[in-house]
Design a protein around this motif. Structure first.
Motif, PDB file in Angstrom:
ATOM      1  N   SER A  39       0.813  -1.202  -0.013  1.00  0.00           N
ATOM      2  CA  SER A  39       0.126   0.021   0.134  1.00  0.00           C
ATOM      3  C   SER A  39       0.815   0.859  -0.066  1.00  0.00           C
ATOM      4  O   SER A  39       1.949   1.117   0.440  1.00  0.00           O
ATOM      5  CB  SER A  39      -0.815   0.130   1.213  1.00  0.00           C
ATOM      6  OG  SER A  39      -1.793   1.068   1.402  1.00  0.00           O
ATOM      7  N   CYS A  77      -8.465   4.779  -2.770  1.00  0.00           N
ATOM      8  CA  CYS A  77      -9.359   5.473  -1.646  1.00  0.00           C
ATOM      9  C   CYS A  77      -8.907   6.864  -1.640  1.00  0.00           C
ATOM     10  O   CYS A  77      -7.754   7.037  -1.140  1.00  0.00           O
ATOM     11  CB  CYS A  77      -9.563   4.639  -0.647  1.00  0.00           C
ATOM     12  SG  CYS A  77     -11.351   4.999   0.289  1.00  0.00           S
ATOM     13  N   HIS A  79      -8.031  10.158   0.426  1.00  0.00           N
ATOM     14  CA  HIS A  79      -7.713  10.376   1.899  1.00  0.00           C
ATOM     15  C   HIS A  79      -7.473  11.872   2.103  1.00  0.00           C
ATOM     16  O   HIS A  79      -6.875  12.568   1.289  1.00  0.00           O
ATOM     17  CB  HIS A  79      -6.385   9.636   2.069  1.00  0.00           C
ATOM     18  CG  HIS A  79      -5.699   9.908   3.572  1.00  0.00           C
ATOM     19  ND1 HIS A  79      -4.814  11.012   4.087  1.00  0.00           N
ATOM     20  CD2 HIS A  79      -5.623   8.987   4.374  1.00  0.00           C
ATOM     21  CE1 HIS A  79      -4.835  10.806   5.150  1.00  0.00           C
ATOM     22  NE2 HIS A  79      -5.229   9.703   5.601  1.00  0.00           N
ATOM     23  N   ARG A  93      -6.867  -4.973   7.078  1.00  0.00           N
ATOM     24  CA  ARG A  93      -7.301  -3.604   7.557  1.00  0.00           C
ATOM     25  C   ARG A  93      -5.843  -2.702   7.600  1.00  0.00           C
ATOM     26  O   ARG A  93      -4.842  -3.281   8.091  1.00  0.00           O
ATOM     27  CB  ARG A  93      -7.678  -3.577   9.101  1.00  0.00           C
ATOM     28  CG  ARG A  93      -9.186  -4.084   8.954  1.00  0.00           C
ATOM     29  CD  ARG A  93      -9.825  -4.044  10.385  1.00  0.00           C
ATOM     30  NE  ARG A  93      -9.267  -5.132  11.055  1.00  0.00           N
ATOM     31  CZ  ARG A  93      -9.486  -5.227  12.527  1.00  0.00           C
ATOM     32  NH1 ARG A  93     -10.493  -4.447  13.153  1.00  0.00           N
ATOM     33  NH2 ARG A  93      -8.828  -5.866  13.184  1.00  0.00           N
ATOM     34  N   THR A 104      -7.542   7.024  10.776  1.00  0.00           N
ATOM     35  CA  THR A 104      -8.494   6.308   9.667  1.00  0.00           C
ATOM     36  C   THR A 104      -8.206   4.872   9.623  1.00  0.00           C
ATOM     37  O   THR A 104      -7.152   4.568   9.588  1.00  0.00           O
ATOM     38  CB  THR A 104      -8.755   7.042   8.250  1.00  0.00           C
ATOM     39  OG1 THR A 104      -8.768   8.377   8.585  1.00  0.00           O
ATOM     40  CG2 THR A 104      -9.833   6.248   7.706  1.00  0.00           C
ATOM     41  N   TYR A 106      -8.952   1.643   7.487  1.00  0.00           N
ATOM     42  CA  TYR A 106      -9.554   1.189   6.044  1.00  0.00           C
ATOM     43  C   TYR A 106      -9.565  -0.480   6.002  1.00  0.00           C
ATOM     44  O   TYR A 106      -8.752  -1.110   6.523  1.00  0.00           O
ATOM     45  CB  TYR A 106      -8.654   1.570   4.745  1.00  0.00           C
ATOM     46  CG  TYR A 106      -8.539   3.042   4.437  1.00  0.00           C
ATOM     47  CD1 TYR A 106      -9.272   3.596   3.708  1.00  0.00           C
ATOM     48  CD2 TYR A 106      -7.607   3.906   5.394  1.00  0.00           C
ATOM     49  CE1 TYR A 106      -9.314   4.995   3.229  1.00  0.00           C
ATOM     50  CE2 TYR A 106      -7.484   5.126   5.089  1.00  0.00           C
ATOM     51  CZ  TYR A 106      -8.480   5.946   4.194  1.00  0.00           C
ATOM     52  OH  TYR A 106      -8.299   7.058   3.888  1.00  0.00           O
ATOM     53  N   LYS A 107     -10.684  -0.821   5.430  1.00  0.00           N
ATOM     54  CA  LYS A 107     -10.857  -2.271   5.044  1.00  0.00           C
ATOM     55  C   LYS A 107     -10.446  -2.818   3.687  1.00  0.00           C
ATOM     56  O   LYS A 107     -11.016  -2.054   2.634  1.00  0.00           O
ATOM     57  CB  LYS A 107     -12.235  -2.607   5.197  1.00  0.00           C
ATOM     58  CG  LYS A 107     -12.491  -4.115   5.361  1.00  0.00           C
ATOM     59  CD  LYS A 107     -13.626  -4.683   6.210  1.00  0.00           C
ATOM     60  CE  LYS A 107     -13.670  -6.228   6.098  1.00  0.00           C
ATOM     61  NZ  LYS A 107     -12.476  -7.017   6.393  1.00  0.00           N
ATOM     62  N   LEU A 115     -11.216  -0.790  -1.457  1.00  0.00           N
ATOM     63  CA  LEU A 115     -10.651  -0.390  -0.201  1.00  0.00           C
ATOM     64  C   LEU A 115     -11.697   0.749   0.437  1.00  0.00           C
ATOM     65  O   LEU A 115     -12.058   1.529  -0.679  1.00  0.00           O
ATOM     66  CB  LEU A 115      -9.434   0.391  -0.554  1.00  0.00           C
ATOM     67  CG  LEU A 115      -8.638   0.890   0.598  1.00  0.00           C
ATOM     68  CD1 LEU A 115      -8.083  -0.417   1.317  1.00  0.00           C
ATOM     69  CD2 LEU A 115      -7.368   1.577   0.231  1.00  0.00           C
ATOM     70  N   SER A 116     -12.281   0.415   1.669  1.00  0.00           N
ATOM     71  CA  SER A 116     -13.170   1.267   1.979  1.00  0.00           C
ATOM     72  C   SER A 116     -12.792   1.828   3.303  1.00  0.00           C
ATOM     73  O   SER A 116     -12.185   1.171   4.201  1.00  0.00           O
ATOM     74  CB  SER A 116     -14.656   0.629   2.008  1.00  0.00           C
ATOM     75  OG  SER A 116     -14.817  -0.386   2.784  1.00  0.00           O
ATOM     76  N   VAL A 117     -13.294   2.967   3.772  1.00  0.00           N
ATOM     77  CA  VAL A 117     -13.240   3.282   5.139  1.00  0.00           C
ATOM     78  C   VAL A 117     -14.038   2.571   6.144  1.00  0.00           C
ATOM     79  O   VAL A 117     -15.425   2.623   6.019  1.00  0.00           O
ATOM     80  CB  VAL A 117     -13.509   5.012   5.396  1.00  0.00           C
ATOM     81  CG1 VAL A 117     -13.423   5.303   6.747  1.00  0.00           C
ATOM     82  CG2 VAL A 117     -12.714   5.818   4.202  1.00  0.00           C
TER      83      VAL A 117
END
Length: 377
Positions: A39, A77, A79, A93, A104, A106-107, A115-117
């Motif tokens: 990431s 995603c 930021h 995560r 934050t 993220y999953k 990728l989502s919050v």
């Protein structure tokens, strides 16, 4: 391995954003596989992002193809604010520290395509009337710690909405980095050259221990803990020096080495072979440090880097003579240290690095990510 062969293993990927942080997704301890997903977080861009990349080997890949394989963007995603730190909490995560003061979670969904919050602690770090940048996070699932410019140290549980504990006045200077030493203990580094050890079993806002380089007050930017011996830590700072500390022995570093000609942004022990350590800097370089015990040459006094020097503290009188870490060069441990430049040429600031297995990733202000998949450790 000669320099040319080393460089053939490096892939550069231009990503159109300044990269502030890079991290490998953990692989399960049982598997011997190399990491295939990392990431990145960006900073100083109009719209900052957290991105997830794959460097896996698609079907039909041969060894020759693999070295050609550019990282592929899997998902991203937005930021809010600059990504000032980024850590994987577990395989699914990841956690960011933002210049807005937010932390934050993220999953990353199972197919790695989304990728989502999952949760935001908004304004976790703040002044009375303004946000304070959150400068660092450390994870020890399910717990995580954040630190900030406001001098707060905050403990969270990833699956709880509230915060577990905040040490409000932990520091009256900026805290730049944090690492877990044990489940209940964390170590922070600050802008006046101090390391502070915090024990969450104790109430109050006083550190259990303070270590510092006497007189220097040089800001420390980064810290990492030896993976097997929690009392050994490495730090880097404004002056580019690499320091190795033993938090059990006094409050001075064991060794100080000239590493870089400008700020050191990150230091990282290799997680499974900690005789290897990596550092990156504003000066555009990324160094691989390797200690080898058993030589007659005093540790840190030999190396390809002719500018290297050592101001090693001698072993404490009556000190522990059974030190097994080659990084602690007391009388009981002789060895040598070699440094290798890991990037093809000096670039703009190398802001972040991560190493796992034989794979190294780093991100730069030159809007490039470099992946090295044949690191000799």
């Amino acid at each position: 391995m000669d320099m040319a062969a080393q460089m053939e293993c490096v892939n550069a990927k231009y990503v159109s954003q300044k990269i502030s942080k890079t991290r490998w997704r953990p692989v399960s301890a049982a598997s011997l596989q190399q990491p295939e997903v990392f990431s990145t977080g960006s900073w100083d861009n109009e719209n900052n992002k957290v991105c997830v990349w794959g460097v896996g080997e698609p079907a039909g890949f041969t060894m020759e193809d693999e070295l050609e394989g550019d990282p592929q963007l899997l998902c991203e995603c937005e930021h809010a604010g600059d990504v000032l730190d980024l850590q994987f909490l577990d395989q699914d995560r990841l956690v960011t520290a933002s210049s807005t003061g937010a932390v934050t979670v993220y999953k990353l969904h199972p197919d790695n395509q989304t990728l989502s919050v999952a949760h935001v602690w908004d304004r976790a770090h703040r002044y009375q009337s303004a946000n304070a940048p959150c400068t660092g996070v450390a994870c020890n699932s399910p717990e995580l710690i954040s630190v900030g410019e406001d001098g707060r140290v905050i403990l969270y549980k990833a699956d709880q909405r509230g915060i577990v504990r905040a040490i409000e006045n932990a520091d009256n200077s900026t805290i730049h980095g944090v690492t877990f030493l044990r489940t209940t203990e964390v170590l922070t580094v600050n802008s006046i050259g101090q390391l502070k050890l915090w024990d969450f079993r104790k109430q109050g806002s006083d550190p259990a221990q303070i270590l510092a380089l006497t007189g220097d007050r040089v800001p420390l930017h980064c810290v990492d803990r030896h993976p097997n011996q929690q009392h050994i830590v490495a730090t880097g700072g404004q002056d580019g020096m690499l320091c190795i500390w033993d938090v059990r022995q006094g409050n001075m570093p064991f060794s100080i080495m000239e590493a870089h000609s400008a700020e050191m942004w990150e230091v990282r022990f290799h997680p499974t072979n900690p005789d290897h350590l990596f550092t990156c800097s504003e000066d555009g370089s990324l160094l691989h440090w390797e200690t080898s015990s058993g030589s007659d040459t005093p540790l840190f006094l030999q190396g390809r880097n002719s500018s290297m020097m050592s101001r090693s503290a001698t072993a404490p009188a009556g000190g522990n003579q059974s030190l097994i870490s080659a990084w602690l060069n007391g009388d009981s441990s002789k060895g040598k240290l070699e440094t290798t430049h890991m990037l093809p040429s000096q670039t703009l600031s190398v802001n972040s690095l991560d190493v796992l297995g034989q794979c190294l990733v780093c991100g730069t202000d030159g809007e490039a990510v470099y992946v090295h998949r044949r690191v000799h450790v």
